[in-house]
Design an enzyme around this catalytic site. Structure first.
Site, PDB file in Angstrom:
ATOM      1  N   SER A   1      -9.637   1.426   2.707  1.00 36.13           N
ATOM      2  CA  SER A   1      -8.831   2.270   1.824  1.00 36.13           C
ATOM      3  C   SER A   1      -7.759   1.507   1.049  1.00 36.13           C
ATOM      4  O   SER A   1      -7.121   2.066   0.150  1.00 36.13           O
ATOM      5  CB  SER A   1      -8.153   3.370   2.646  1.00 36.13           C
ATOM      6  OG  SER A   1      -7.277   2.821   3.614  1.00 36.13           O
TER       7      SER A   1
ATOM      8  N   SER B   1     -10.031  -0.792   6.749  1.00 35.65           N
ATOM      9  CA  SER B   1      -9.356  -0.563   5.468  1.00 35.65           C
ATOM     10  C   SER B   1      -8.760  -1.817   4.835  1.00 35.65           C
ATOM     11  O   SER B   1      -8.443  -1.818   3.643  1.00 35.65           O
ATOM     12  CB  SER B   1      -8.255   0.491   5.633  1.00 35.65           C
ATOM     13  OG  SER B   1      -8.825   1.766   5.812  1.00 35.65           O
TER      14      SER B   1
ATOM     15  N   LYS C   1       0.841  -1.196   0.000  1.00 32.76           N
ATOM     16  CA  LYS C   1       0.000   0.000   0.000  1.00 32.76           C
ATOM     17  C   LYS C   1       0.874   1.243   0.000  1.00 32.76           C
ATOM     18  O   LYS C   1       1.899   1.300   0.695  1.00 32.76           O
ATOM     19  CB  LYS C   1      -0.892  -0.026   1.241  1.00 32.76           C
ATOM     20  CG  LYS C   1      -1.966   1.053   1.304  1.00 32.76           C
ATOM     21  CD  LYS C   1      -2.830   0.840   2.551  1.00 32.76           C
ATOM     22  CE  LYS C   1      -4.005   1.783   2.612  1.00 32.76           C
ATOM     23  NZ  LYS C   1      -4.866   1.519   3.797  1.00 32.76           N
TER      24      LYS C   1
END
Length: 299
Positions: A156, A180, A75
């Protein structure tokens, strides 16, 4: 495609394939249209070097590392040495490249992961939807099997989940503060496990909440989730020896049962008696019997 990371590692260990061959397949998937908005920056050359090194050492008799030179995405919240970390934004694009890996990234690298990319995400992790106005929003590949309507990937850790769901990575490093990891995994048919906070260092990651952020992973299977947790937390998961049928599970049908909600504030839940079903539990089964006790005034 081999179903999960553990199976892929087994194929490499049995010399039926190589880390390089499986990485090539992952990078080919990454080039596909399903991943048009999945990545912010790619690390192809670095990943190929890791896979080639794993293959060379394995051919010479060295033990196969835990992640076996397989593709793992990161990420865009975590520092990867030599690359800028932007958290899905454009405002940080001109910042200096990271001088070293974030601890979570370093642990993946030490376990033999071929880091393939920084993945797209909700800007600064401020949403569970997965939309990004700067880099585009990755389409949910799971729903593409139903029709061609583009749907949200969840966030996310949107790009991380899409990279795993499309075969561009075997696992994705992400973060979870309020869902997330779990939200995109749920929306894409993957496994998202938020481990205990602070088991994995969050240094070298752009924070959303310094007290609630957790570094964890999205995987294709539960057993892969165990492996990634062992790598990231640097501890062995102790598996229970009990058979699944010997365990009891509570499945709430509402946030709180009415009789508990109506009870006095001092009342605490003391026990939940679950029925022993002969078959699968359905919505028509009898609800569990709940008993409560009120603490004495001396408590």
């Amino acid at each position: 495609m081999t179903p999960d990371l553990i199976a892929a590692r087994g194929e490499i260990a049995a010399q039926r394939t190589t880390a390089t061959a499986l990485l090539d397949a992952s990078l080919t998937a990454a080039d596909g249209g399903a991943n048009r908005h999945t990545f912010i920056r790619r690390f192809d050359a670095m990943a190929r070097a890791v896979a080639a090194s794993v293959d060379a050492q394995h051919a010479c008799g060295a033990p196969l590392p835990q992640l076996a030179g397989l593709a793992v995405s990161v990420k865009d919240l975590f520092d990867v040495q030599g690359h800028v970390t932007t958290a899905g934004s454009t405002v940080l694009a001109d910042h200096h490249a990271a001088a070293c890996d974030a601890p979570a990234v370093a642990r993946l690298r030490s376990a033999g992961a071929a880091l393939v990319a920084h993945t797209n995400m909700t800007e600064f992790a401020f949403s569970g939807v997965g939309i990004n106005p700067h880099h585009g929003t990755p389409a949910n590949p799971a729903t593409q099997r139903i029709d061609n309507e583009a749907r949200i990937p969840g966030g996310s850790t949107s790009g991380g989940a899409v990279s795993v769901a499309t075969g561009a990575a075997w696992a994705a490093l992400g973060s979870d503060t309020g869902g997330s990891i779990r939200i995109p995994a749920a929306l894409q048919g993957l496994v998202g496990f938020k481990s205990t906070a602070r088991l994995v260092p969050t240094e070298g990651a752009i924070p959303l909440s310094t007290t609630l952020d957790t570094a964890c992973a999205i995987t294709r299977s539960v057993r892969d989730a165990v492996v990634l947790r062992e790598v990231l937390a640097q501890r062995i998961v102790q598996r229970s020896g009990h058979a699944l049928k010997a365990m009891r599970f509570a499945m709430p049908s509402t946030t709180m049962r009415p009789e508990v909600a109506r009870s006095r504030p001092a009342t605490r839940l003391s026990s939940v008696d679950l029925p022993e079903p002969d078959g699968p539990i359905t919505a028509t089964d009898s609800p569990p019997r709940i008993s409560s006790e009120t603490p004495s005034s001396a408590a």
